[in-house]
Design a protein around this motif. Structure first.
Motif, PDB file in Angstrom:
ATOM      1  N   ALA A  75       0.836  -1.202   0.000  1.00  0.00           N
ATOM      2  CA  ALA A  75       0.000   0.000   0.000  1.00  0.00           C
ATOM      3  C   ALA A  75       0.872   1.253   0.000  1.00  0.00           C
ATOM      4  N   LEU A  76       2.040   1.162   0.648  1.00  0.00           N
ATOM      5  CA  LEU A  76       2.931   2.312   0.724  1.00  0.00           C
ATOM      6  C   LEU A  76       3.624   2.572  -0.605  1.00  0.00           C
ATOM      7  N   VAL A  77       4.234   1.533  -1.196  1.00  0.00           N
ATOM      8  CA  VAL A  77       4.996   1.732  -2.438  1.00  0.00           C
ATOM      9  C   VAL A  77       4.118   1.654  -3.676  1.00  0.00           C
ATOM     10  N   GLN A  78       2.843   1.244  -3.501  1.00  0.00           N
ATOM     11  CA  GLN A  78       1.880   1.239  -4.603  1.00  0.00           C
ATOM     12  C   GLN A  78       2.285   0.325  -5.763  1.00  0.00           C
ATOM     13  N   SER A  79       2.914  -0.802  -5.444  1.00  0.00           N
ATOM     14  CA  SER A  79       3.289  -1.738  -6.507  1.00  0.00           C
ATOM     15  C   SER A  79       3.510  -3.113  -5.912  1.00  0.00           C
ATOM     16  N   SER A  80       2.576  -4.029  -6.185  1.00  0.00           N
ATOM     17  CA  SER A  80       2.758  -5.400  -5.713  1.00  0.00           C
ATOM     18  C   SER A  80       3.902  -6.068  -6.469  1.00  0.00           C
ATOM     19  N   THR A  81       4.108  -5.686  -7.733  1.00  0.00           N
ATOM     20  CA  THR A  81       5.226  -6.236  -8.504  1.00  0.00           C
ATOM     21  C   THR A  81       6.547  -5.865  -7.853  1.00  0.00           C
ATOM     22  N   SER A 137      -2.219  -4.717  -3.128  1.00  0.00           N
ATOM     23  CA  SER A 137      -2.335  -4.067  -4.436  1.00  0.00           C
ATOM     24  C   SER A 137      -3.722  -3.474  -4.660  1.00  0.00           C
ATOM     25  N   SER A 138      -4.723  -3.938  -3.909  1.00  0.00           N
ATOM     26  CA  SER A 138      -6.078  -3.404  -4.073  1.00  0.00           C
ATOM     27  C   SER A 138      -6.195  -1.969  -3.561  1.00  0.00           C
ATOM     28  N   VAL A 139      -5.219  -1.534  -2.741  1.00  0.00           N
ATOM     29  CA  VAL A 139      -5.241  -0.159  -2.242  1.00  0.00           C
ATOM     30  C   VAL A 139      -5.126   0.829  -3.411  1.00  0.00           C
ATOM     31  N   THR A 140      -4.366   0.453  -4.439  1.00  0.00           N
ATOM     32  CA  THR A 140      -4.242   1.321  -5.614  1.00  0.00           C
ATOM     33  C   THR A 140      -5.611   1.603  -6.222  1.00  0.00           C
ATOM     34  N   GLY A 141      -6.428   0.564  -6.335  1.00  0.00           N
ATOM     35  CA  GLY A 141      -7.769   0.738  -6.888  1.00  0.00           C
ATOM     36  C   GLY A 141      -8.603   1.701  -6.074  1.00  0.00           C
ATOM     37  N   TRP A 142      -8.501   1.600  -4.737  1.00  0.00           N
ATOM     38  CA  TRP A 142      -9.270   2.502  -3.881  1.00  0.00           C
ATOM     39  C   TRP A 142      -8.787   3.942  -4.025  1.00  0.00           C
ATOM     40  N   LEU A 143      -7.463   4.138  -4.131  1.00  0.00           N
ATOM     41  CA  LEU A 143      -6.943   5.492  -4.329  1.00  0.00           C
ATOM     42  C   LEU A 143      -7.423   6.088  -5.645  1.00  0.00           C
TER      43      LEU A 143
END
Length: 577
Positions: A63-69, A100-106
């Motif tokens: 969630a912090l770095v915004q990249s699960s990859t 990685s779902s945090v990106t979608g919420w943002l």
């Protein structure tokens, strides 16, 4: 003319939006990794001791770095560097998928409900101000991350404009039947492989759904494909990595494939349930929110599926990929994935240097045992010494390559100061190994001359105390046999090395004097005196190099302890919290 200009402009805007999104994500990820430094290592050490802690850490860091990859590749690097045990990293990877779902919420909350200019531009201005004023420092790295966050949302705004310009009918229509959904999965997979970020694919899909260019069912199938596509980067990162890293990449693939199959099978019911609950709570149906909830739900479902399967999966994977660990010439801790974070790369290099020191001392001890008073060596002893030296040289070559990779990054003062010290220590071990390998080969070529007159003891008996003292030193100076640097007893270990060094110096002088007397009295041929005295001199030089290496290692700051458990340790059950 004007009829074609608008679609072309919209397509260019769309491509620019994807580019800005990827640029922002890269800046955000790299900036946060550099700003975190050793704090990231402490988090990994303290918050991955149980499966639940590993899961929460994976969610939070992703969630912090915004990249699960990026998080998955980092986890592979951390396992390679010895900073994470395999079982801990397994749950960090599972958590990164959920994170990685945090990106979608943002994207849903900020990208579509807040004016991008008002939100993103202040972040870019503030971030670049910090970056320029603190270039090369932690403040500068944090500024890079803040600016990247703003650039990321500018990219989302351009994506929205691009899809608005293209119109709802711009994309080819995909049916919601099995064939259409399967094609959508492949498209999502392909987009992620090309863009190298599932978050970018998710942002594109969400903006397309919001603009009416994609149906929710088709968008959901593309998101499922993106989840599978993100495993490719992990696979590529593990190709030349350690056995544990390849196990972790395999676990990541299994997790994502199993989750994708279940999510695709439950696609219709899940979307219907999410839509019903959403209408009941808000009174209207929002396609973007529905898709974001779906993304979160099927990743959570994957974690729940893996909860009971993690223990047998870990045991299955630990029985595979063992050949690389049996290859002594392959670095165990150095990995290009961790070289991007200099503070962590330094720790990996320190641990690999301990292993290099162990192999060097092992070679020196084996070479010492070829000399009197030990029995005459076996016929293959020379070939064995040559193999040991070749192994060490290959390892040192990998150390040099790794240092070059790390040096290309922005280094903190702590890392910049320790790097030359580690290279100096590597030089000491290299010299020690070369000298002792040469000395061992010399022993094999030198005949064990007996006394010239019957009834006299062999003059070579005088070598015994010095050789025994050298062997005791090499065993005491072995970094793997000594007290770990991170423990309070590190000074005691150095004291033991100092004592062994002093004993060798005393016995060396006595042995050299005895050899010269034997030559002067005619008990030993002069040529033999020179050969055995040369051997003693080589031993002395090797002992000096080992003593310098041990002293330099002891002066370095303490390492954080290695993670609990190893590749061969029993894997804790997820339920056993």
């Amino acid at each position: 003319m004007s009829t074609t200009a608008t679609p072309l402009l919209a397509a260019g805007t769309l491509l620019g939006g994807i580019g800005l999104f990827l640029l922002g994500m890269t800046m955000l990820t790299n900036g946060l990794k550099l700003a975190a430094g050793r704090a990231l290592e402490r988090i990994l050490a303290a918050w991955t001791r149980t499966p639940l802690h590993g899961l929460v850490t994976g969610v939070a860091l992703t969630a912090l770095v915004q990249s699960s990859t990026a998080m998955t590749v980092a986890a592979i690097g951390f396992v390679n560097a010895g900073l994470l045990s395999f079982s801990s990293a397994l749950w960090v990877v599972f958590g990164s998928n959920l994170g990685s779902s945090v990106t979608g919420w943002l994207v849903a909350w900020l990208g579509f409900s807040v004016k991008a200019d008002a939100f993103a531009l202040p972040f870019i201005g503030l971030g670049m101000g910090l970056y320029i004023s603190g270039n090369g420092t932690r403040r500068g790295a944090l500024g890079q991350a803040i600016a990247g966050f703003g650039v990321l949302f500018l990219g989302i705004e351009l994506l929205r404009q691009g899809f608005s310009g293209l119109g709802p009918q711009a994309l080819p229509a995909l049916a919601s039947d099995l064939q259409g959904l399967a094609l959508a999965v492949l498209i999502g997979l392909g987009m992620t492989v090309v863009l190298q970020a599932s978050s970018a694919t998710l942002a594109v899909v969400l903006t397309a759904v919001a603009g009416g260019s994609l149906a929710v069912e088709v968008g959901a199938a593309m998101v499922i494909g993106a989840n599978v596509g993100t495993t490719l980067t992990g696979i590529l990162a593990a190709i030349q990595a350690t056995a544990n890293a390849r196990r972790l990449a395999a676990a990541h693939v299994l997790f994502n494939v199993v989750t994708a199959v279940v999510a695709l099978a439950l696609l219709g019911p899940l979307l219907a349930l999410i839509d019903t609950v959403g209408q009941w709570l808000t009174g209207h149906s929002d396609a973007v929110t529905q898709l974001v909830i779906f993304h979160t739900a099927f990743n959570l479902l994957g974690v729940l599926l893996m909860w009971p399967l993690a223990k047998p999966l870990a045991r299955f994977l630990l029985a595979r990929f063992r050949s690389a660990e049996e290859d002594e010439a392959r670095a165990r801790f150095l990995d290009r994935n961790v070289s991007a974070v200099p503070a962590l790369a330094l720790q990996a290099l320190r641990r690999e240097m301990t292993r290099v020191g162990h192999l060097a001392m092992q070679l020196a001890a084996d070479a010492t045992r070829l000399a009197p008073p030990w029995p005459a060596p076996a016929a293959q002893a020379g070939a064995q010494l040559a193999r040991q030296l070749q192994t060490l040289e290959q390892l040192l070559q990998q150390v040099g390559t790794f240092v070059s990779d790390v040096s290309r990054q922005a280094l903190s003062r702590d890392v910049a100061e320790q790097m030359p010290e580690l290279l100096r220590i590597a030089g000491y071990y290299d010299t020690l190994a070369r000298v002792m390998a040469q000395a061992g080969q010399q022993v094999l070529r030198t005949p064990r001359t007996q006394a010239l007159e019957a009834g006299h003891a062999s003059p070579l008996d005088a070598l015994a105390p010095a050789c025994a003292a050298a062997l005791a030193f090499f065993e005491a100076a072995d970094p793997q046999a000594a007290v770990p640097e991170s423990s309070p007893g590190a000074s005691d270990a150095l004291a033991a090395v100092d004592a062994a060094h002093a004993i060798f110096d005393a016995t060396y002088e006595d042995a050299k004097a005895a050899l010269l007397r034997a030559g002067a009295l005619g008990q030993l041929e002069v040529a033999a005196v020179h050969e055995w005295a040369g051997l003693l001199g080589d031993m002395r030089r090797a002992v000096e190099q080992g003593h310098k290496a041990a002293a330099r290692l002891a002066m370095l700051p303490p390492l954080l302890p290695l993670p609990n458990g190893s590749a061969e340790a029993p894997i804790p059950s997820p339920a056993g919290q």
